[in-house]
Scaffold this motif. Structure first.
Motif, PDB file in Angstrom:
ATOM      1  N   GLY A  70       0.777  -1.236   0.000  1.00  0.00           N
ATOM      2  CA  GLY A  70       0.000   0.000   0.000  1.00  0.00           C
ATOM      3  C   GLY A  70       0.808   1.285   0.000  1.00  0.00           C
ATOM      4  N   LYS A  71       1.993   1.263  -0.585  1.00  0.00           N
ATOM      5  CA  LYS A  71       2.870   2.436  -0.571  1.00  0.00           C
ATOM      6  C   LYS A  71       2.582   3.389  -1.724  1.00  0.00           C
ATOM      7  CE  LYS A  71       5.310   1.670   3.034  1.00  0.00           C
ATOM      8  NZ  LYS A  71       5.568   2.633   4.084  1.00  0.00           N
ATOM      9  N   LYS A  72       2.807   4.663  -1.467  1.00  0.00           N
ATOM     10  CA  LYS A  72       2.786   5.658  -2.529  1.00  0.00           C
ATOM     11  C   LYS A  72       4.032   5.417  -3.367  1.00  0.00           C
ATOM     12  CE  LYS A  72       0.498   9.211   0.156  1.00  0.00           C
ATOM     13  NZ  LYS A  72       0.417  10.657   0.416  1.00  0.00           N
ATOM     14  N   MET A  73       3.830   5.368  -4.687  1.00  0.00           N
ATOM     15  CA  MET A  73       4.945   5.060  -5.569  1.00  0.00           C
ATOM     16  C   MET A  73       4.926   5.959  -6.798  1.00  0.00           C
ATOM     17  SD  MET A  73       4.946   0.904  -5.553  1.00  0.00           S
ATOM     18  CE  MET A  73       6.549   0.825  -6.292  1.00  0.00           C
ATOM     19  N   ILE A  74       6.134   6.309  -7.220  1.00  0.00           N
ATOM     20  CA  ILE A  74       6.341   6.964  -8.509  1.00  0.00           C
ATOM     21  C   ILE A  74       7.208   6.013  -9.319  1.00  0.00           C
ATOM     22  CG2 ILE A  74       7.362   8.909  -9.755  1.00  0.00           C
ATOM     23  CD1 ILE A  74       6.944  10.580  -7.158  1.00  0.00           C
ATOM     24  N   ALA A  75       6.734   5.640 -10.493  1.00  0.00           N
ATOM     25  CA  ALA A  75       7.515   4.748 -11.348  1.00  0.00           C
ATOM     26  C   ALA A  75       8.039   5.509 -12.553  1.00  0.00           C
ATOM     27  CB  ALA A  75       6.671   3.564 -11.797  1.00  0.00           C
ATOM     28  N   VAL A  76       9.275   5.182 -12.917  1.00  0.00           N
ATOM     29  CA  VAL A  76       9.943   5.804 -14.064  1.00  0.00           C
ATOM     30  C   VAL A  76      10.473   4.677 -14.939  1.00  0.00           C
ATOM     31  CG1 VAL A  76      11.781   7.364 -14.794  1.00  0.00           C
ATOM     32  CG2 VAL A  76      10.616   7.760 -12.588  1.00  0.00           C
ATOM     33  N   PRO A  77       9.926   4.528 -16.143  1.00  0.00           N
ATOM     34  CA  PRO A  77      10.403   3.435 -16.995  1.00  0.00           C
ATOM     35  C   PRO A  77      11.817   3.662 -17.512  1.00  0.00           C
ATOM     36  CG  PRO A  77       8.742   4.739 -18.140  1.00  0.00           C
ATOM     37  CD  PRO A  77       8.842   5.284 -16.746  1.00  0.00           C
ATOM     38  N   ARG A  78      12.598   2.598 -17.514  1.00  0.00           N
ATOM     39  CA  ARG A  78      13.901   2.622 -18.189  1.00  0.00           C
ATOM     40  C   ARG A  78      13.615   2.662 -19.690  1.00  0.00           C
ATOM     41  NH1 ARG A  78      18.578   0.093 -15.824  1.00  0.00           N
ATOM     42  NH2 ARG A  78      18.345  -0.237 -13.588  1.00  0.00           N
ATOM     43  N   LEU A  79      14.380   3.465 -20.426  1.00  0.00           N
ATOM     44  CA  LEU A  79      14.135   3.615 -21.858  1.00  0.00           C
ATOM     45  C   LEU A  79      15.315   3.138 -22.701  1.00  0.00           C
ATOM     46  CD1 LEU A  79      12.447   7.143 -21.831  1.00  0.00           C
ATOM     47  CD2 LEU A  79      11.330   4.900 -21.857  1.00  0.00           C
ATOM     48  N   LYS A  80      14.986   2.509 -23.813  1.00  0.00           N
ATOM     49  CA  LYS A  80      16.006   2.006 -24.732  1.00  0.00           C
ATOM     50  C   LYS A  80      16.845   3.147 -25.304  1.00  0.00           C
ATOM     51  CE  LYS A  80      16.711  -0.655 -28.918  1.00  0.00           C
ATOM     52  NZ  LYS A  80      16.134  -1.453 -29.987  1.00  0.00           N
ATOM     53  N   LYS A  81      16.225   4.276 -25.648  1.00  0.00           N
ATOM     54  CA  LYS A  81      16.948   5.369 -26.309  1.00  0.00           C
ATOM     55  C   LYS A  81      18.071   5.945 -25.448  1.00  0.00           C
ATOM     56  CE  LYS A  81      13.781   9.193 -25.153  1.00  0.00           C
ATOM     57  NZ  LYS A  81      12.891  10.205 -25.738  1.00  0.00           N
ATOM     58  N   TYR A  82      18.029   5.723 -24.140  1.00  0.00           N
ATOM     59  CA  TYR A  82      19.095   6.185 -23.247  1.00  0.00           C
ATOM     60  C   TYR A  82      20.040   5.055 -22.843  1.00  0.00           C
ATOM     61  CZ  TYR A  82      16.215  10.362 -22.836  1.00  0.00           C
ATOM     62  OH  TYR A  82      15.482  11.484 -23.113  1.00  0.00           O
ATOM     63  N   GLY A  83      19.854   3.881 -23.425  1.00  0.00           N
ATOM     64  CA  GLY A  83      20.690   2.742 -23.075  1.00  0.00           C
ATOM     65  C   GLY A  83      20.405   2.205 -21.685  1.00  0.00           C
ATOM     66  N   GLU A  84      19.171   2.394 -21.206  1.00  0.00           N
ATOM     67  CA  GLU A  84      18.791   1.951 -19.857  1.00  0.00           C
ATOM     68  C   GLU A  84      18.185   0.552 -19.853  1.00  0.00           C
ATOM     69  OE1 GLU A  84      17.707   6.533 -18.569  1.00  0.00           O
ATOM     70  OE2 GLU A  84      16.100   5.165 -19.150  1.00  0.00           O
ATOM     71  N   HIS A  85      17.752   0.111 -21.037  1.00  0.00           N
ATOM     72  CA  HIS A  85      17.179  -1.235 -21.171  1.00  0.00           C
ATOM     73  C   HIS A  85      17.277  -1.661 -22.628  1.00  0.00           C
ATOM     74  CE1 HIS A  85      15.128  -4.710 -19.670  1.00  0.00           C
ATOM     75  NE2 HIS A  85      14.758  -4.110 -18.553  1.00  0.00           N
TER      76      HIS A  85
ATOM     77  N   ASN B 211       7.268  11.033 -16.651  1.00  0.00           N
ATOM     78  CA  ASN B 211       7.867  10.957 -17.972  1.00  0.00           C
ATOM     79  C   ASN B 211       8.479  12.308 -18.285  1.00  0.00           C
ATOM     80  OD1 ASN B 211       5.856  12.662 -19.365  1.00  0.00           O
ATOM     81  ND2 ASN B 211       4.474  10.957 -18.949  1.00  0.00           N
ATOM     82  N   GLU B 212       9.217  12.369 -19.342  1.00  0.00           N
ATOM     83  CA  GLU B 212      10.013  13.556 -19.649  1.00  0.00           C
ATOM     84  C   GLU B 212       9.199  14.802 -19.978  1.00  0.00           C
ATOM     85  OE1 GLU B 212      13.928  11.654 -21.584  1.00  0.00           O
ATOM     86  OE2 GLU B 212      12.039  11.234 -22.638  1.00  0.00           O
ATOM     87  N   SER B 213       7.919  14.650 -20.258  1.00  0.00           N
ATOM     88  CA  SER B 213       7.097  15.819 -20.555  1.00  0.00           C
ATOM     89  C   SER B 213       6.631  16.535 -19.291  1.00  0.00           C
ATOM     90  CB  SER B 213       5.886  15.420 -21.409  1.00  0.00           C
ATOM     91  OG  SER B 213       5.008  14.605 -20.659  1.00  0.00           O
ATOM     92  N   GLN B 214       6.907  15.958 -18.123  1.00  0.00           N
ATOM     93  CA  GLN B 214       6.491  16.523 -16.846  1.00  0.00           C
ATOM     94  C   GLN B 214       7.696  17.028 -16.054  1.00  0.00           C
ATOM     95  OE1 GLN B 214       4.900  12.521 -15.830  1.00  0.00           O
ATOM     96  NE2 GLN B 214       3.256  13.713 -14.892  1.00  0.00           N
ATOM     97  N   GLU B 215       7.414  17.939 -15.158  1.00  0.00           N
ATOM     98  CA  GLU B 215       8.411  18.324 -14.163  1.00  0.00           C
ATOM     99  C   GLU B 215       8.352  17.291 -13.048  1.00  0.00           C
ATOM    100  OE1 GLU B 215      10.662  20.804 -14.143  1.00  0.00           O
ATOM    101  OE2 GLU B 215      10.031  21.370 -16.166  1.00  0.00           O
ATOM    102  N   PHE B 216       9.494  16.796 -12.632  1.00  0.00           N
ATOM    103  CA  PHE B 216       9.514  15.790 -11.566  1.00  0.00           C
ATOM    104  C   PHE B 216       8.914  16.361 -10.284  1.00  0.00           C
ATOM    105  CE2 PHE B 216      10.990  12.542  -8.720  1.00  0.00           C
ATOM    106  CZ  PHE B 216      11.101  11.413  -9.505  1.00  0.00           C
ATOM    107  N   ALA B 217       9.147  17.641 -10.030  1.00  0.00           N
ATOM    108  CA  ALA B 217       8.609  18.288  -8.827  1.00  0.00           C
ATOM    109  C   ALA B 217       7.081  18.213  -8.795  1.00  0.00           C
ATOM    110  CB  ALA B 217       9.073  19.738  -8.744  1.00  0.00           C
ATOM    111  N   GLU B 218       6.436  18.270  -9.955  1.00  0.00           N
ATOM    112  CA  GLU B 218       4.970  18.174 -10.012  1.00  0.00           C
ATOM    113  C   GLU B 218       4.496  16.803  -9.542  1.00  0.00           C
ATOM    114  OE1 GLU B 218       3.619  19.133 -13.959  1.00  0.00           O
ATOM    115  OE2 GLU B 218       4.598  21.096 -13.914  1.00  0.00           O
ATOM    116  N   VAL B 219       5.209  15.765  -9.932  1.00  0.00           N
ATOM    117  CA  VAL B 219       4.828  14.412  -9.528  1.00  0.00           C
ATOM    118  C   VAL B 219       5.085  14.230  -8.029  1.00  0.00           C
ATOM    119  CG1 VAL B 219       5.108  11.948  -9.985  1.00  0.00           C
ATOM    120  CG2 VAL B 219       5.337  13.576 -11.843  1.00  0.00           C
ATOM    121  N   LEU B 220       6.175  14.805  -7.529  1.00  0.00           N
ATOM    122  CA  LEU B 220       6.442  14.745  -6.089  1.00  0.00           C
ATOM    123  C   LEU B 220       5.324  15.432  -5.308  1.00  0.00           C
ATOM    124  CD1 LEU B 220      10.274  15.481  -5.991  1.00  0.00           C
ATOM    125  CD2 LEU B 220       9.159  13.322  -5.362  1.00  0.00           C
ATOM    126  N   THR B 221       4.854  16.555  -5.803  1.00  0.00           N
ATOM    127  CA  THR B 221       3.760  17.275  -5.151  1.00  0.00           C
ATOM    128  C   THR B 221       2.483  16.437  -5.185  1.00  0.00           C
ATOM    129  OG1 THR B 221       4.719  19.416  -5.700  1.00  0.00           O
ATOM    130  CG2 THR B 221       2.368  19.388  -5.193  1.00  0.00           C
TER     131      THR B 221
END
Length: 159
Positions: free
Chosen positions: A84-99, A121-131
């Motif tokens: 039941g934890k609050k979670m933010i997920a960030v997918p690893r992306l092929k274009k950055y060599g992360e997967h 995702n990259e179209s958002q500010e990370f601070a917005e998701v933290l809020t």
């Protein structure tokens, strides 16, 4: 405490750690940050990096964390959902060599659409998701085990 999970995939995931570092420096994160960093090396004084943890240590981190920020791996996400934890997920992306491919995009999208997690995702500010995480209430975990067993029993009875 914020727990960051990068998983055990052999490719590095510095993009997420760089983003978290910016949020700490910008004052958007003021809690202790502990990172299960896997194969990602990263120099910082602002986070505690632990490459690998035992299952028991991971469980303890999940339990203690006020927020979990994770890569888009199914195991890492479902572990947090089940407790039941609050979670933010960030997918690893092929274009950055992360997967090797972009399958984590689909995984994260599915859990986000079901209301279990937040995503960045990259179209958002990370601070917005933290809020958003401050007031986010994740949908509770519901096991599909009973339904699957019922389907199997019905099938066996018909055979």
């Amino acid at each position: 405490m914020i727990f960051v999970v990068l998983g055990t995939h052999e490719l590095p995931f510095k993009r997420l750690l760089e983003q978290i570092e910016q949020q700490i420096k910008g004052g958007h994160i003021d809690e202790e940050v502990i990172v299960q960093s896997g194969h990602t090396s990263f120099k910082t004084k602002n986070m505690k990096l632990v490459p690998f943890m035992s299952y028991k240590e991971m469980e303890e981190m999940y339990d203690q964390a006020s927020l979990i920020i994770t890569h888009g791996g199914t195991g890492s996400i479902t572990t947090g959902i089940k407790v039941g934890k609050k979670m933010i997920a960030v997918p690893r992306l092929k274009k950055y060599g992360e997967h090797n491919d972009d399958h984590q995009l689909e995984i994260v999208e599915q859990f986000f659409n079901s209301g279990h997690i937040l995503q960045w995702n990259e179209s958002q500010e990370f601070a917005e998701v933290l809020t958003a995480a401050k007031t986010f209430t994740p949908e509770p975990f519901q096991s599909g085990r009973v339904k699957i067993l019922s389907i199997l029993e019905d099938f066996i009875d018909q055979v």
